[in-house]
Enzyme design. Sequence first.
Site, short mmCIF file in Angstrom:
data_model
loop_
_atom_site.label_atom_id
_atom_site.label_comp_id
_atom_site.label_asym_id
_atom_site.label_seq_id
_atom_site.Cartn_x
_atom_site.Cartn_y
_atom_site.Cartn_z
N CYS A 1 -16.12 -0.58 -21.36
CA CYS A 1 -17.47 -0.90 -20.88
C CYS A 1 -17.95 -2.26 -21.37
CB CYS A 1 -18.44 0.20 -21.30
SG CYS A 1 -18.07 1.82 -20.56
N CYS B 1 -24.74 0.87 -14.83
CA CYS B 1 -23.93 2.06 -14.57
C CYS B 1 -24.68 3.34 -14.93
CB CYS B 1 -22.64 1.98 -15.38
SG CYS B 1 -21.59 3.45 -15.27
N ASP C 1 -9.54 4.56 -2.95
CA ASP C 1 -8.42 5.07 -3.73
C ASP C 1 -8.96 5.69 -5.01
OD1 ASP C 1 -9.00 2.94 -5.45
OD2 ASP C 1 -6.90 2.42 -5.76
N CYS D 1 -17.19 -4.69 -18.71
CA CYS D 1 -17.59 -4.33 -17.36
C CYS D 1 -18.78 -5.17 -16.90
CB CYS D 1 -17.95 -2.85 -17.30
SG CYS D 1 -18.45 -2.31 -15.64
N GLU E 1 0.83 -1.21 0.00
CA GLU E 1 0.00 0.00 0.00
C GLU E 1 0.86 1.26 0.00
OE1 GLU E 1 -3.05 0.34 -0.61
OE2 GLU E 1 -3.51 -1.78 -0.64
N TYR F 1 -6.78 6.24 4.27
CA TYR F 1 -6.83 5.24 3.21
C TYR F 1 -6.00 4.01 3.57
CZ TYR F 1 -5.56 2.50 -0.75
OH TYR F 1 -5.31 1.41 -1.55
N CYS G 1 -12.61 -0.03 -15.68
CA CYS G 1 -13.17 1.32 -15.58
C CYS G 1 -12.04 2.34 -15.44
CB CYS G 1 -14.13 1.40 -14.40
SG CYS G 1 -15.20 2.86 -14.39
#
Length: 341
Positions: A244, A253, A182, A247, A81, A164, A237
């Site tokens: 798309c 969406c 994020d 997706c 991270e 975060y 995305c």
Amino acid sequence: MGPNGADRCVAALRRVRIGSAMTATTSEHSAAGLHATDLRPPESPAPADLHAPVIEWFDRHARDLPWRRPEAGAWGVMVSEFMLQQTPVSRVLPVYEQWLARWPRPADLAAEPPGEAVRAWGRLGYPRRALRLHGAAAAITERHGGDVPREHAQLLALPGVGEYTAAAVASFAYGQRHAVLDTNVRRVFARAFGGREFPPTATTAAERRLARAVLPEDDATAARWAAATMELGALVCTARRPDCARCPIADLCAWRRAGSPAHDGPPRRGQSYAGTDRQVRGRLLAVLREAVEPVPQAVLDRVWDEPVQRARALDGLVADGLVEPLEGGVYRLPQSRPQGL
């Protein structure tokens, strides 16, 4: 999704029930200013309808990354991270592997001078992250017996760990229920729930409320949802070329339903690097990372022709605790932990 649009998103969610799978605890909803039905803006999907397809997509398409493997443990997750902030996976992978081979536990890193963390950080960029990770390792060793703490509040109290990172470690390492926001997740939520191409430049309170509100109820599913939405934003995305057709929630969406309208907020500018102080700092650090002994000023002067900018960059490195000046006009990577980390 602008701040006003995001607030309208959350406010409008009161009109639709989403089912028990999305019910959060009373205390969290009270803190967030939401109820169980505060989740669905007009023309947007009910969050419960997104959980299964996104998580199933993740189960099939998630990348096999070392920090996702069981053997990585909480320390491996934390290291990843820190490294992944503003740095792509392809650049992080080799440094991550070398780092964990050398410092498999926080105490191993804490036992060495912080300058060694800066040296091992290489060209990942934003090297203050290396100092912060070293500071976190030292605090984990001193306060928690060398084990990365499980509690979100304890994680948040570590040097260099913000909201975060604390949420990400608690979620990805310990399977807890936290909103992990994020850039990738924010973009997915802006499009799926807000009907906007991009989120605001900085994370807003409305985004945080929405992220908490759409979490699945149980810890394990919430942790999987956090990882899945992050991966969806990273692989499908995306910012420049959202795919798309691949997706799993394209038909739900809000942005796609609205015709994929173009971003109507402030212009989005990429960060420049060539000719900036960041480039000069990088070159100065590169010399110091390669050096075994302290480096004379004259050697550092060769890395950049413009003396004012070079001096400013070097002074900044010293102020940030990344470079340590010694008597006689020589410099080295820091041997003691900088104050404030």
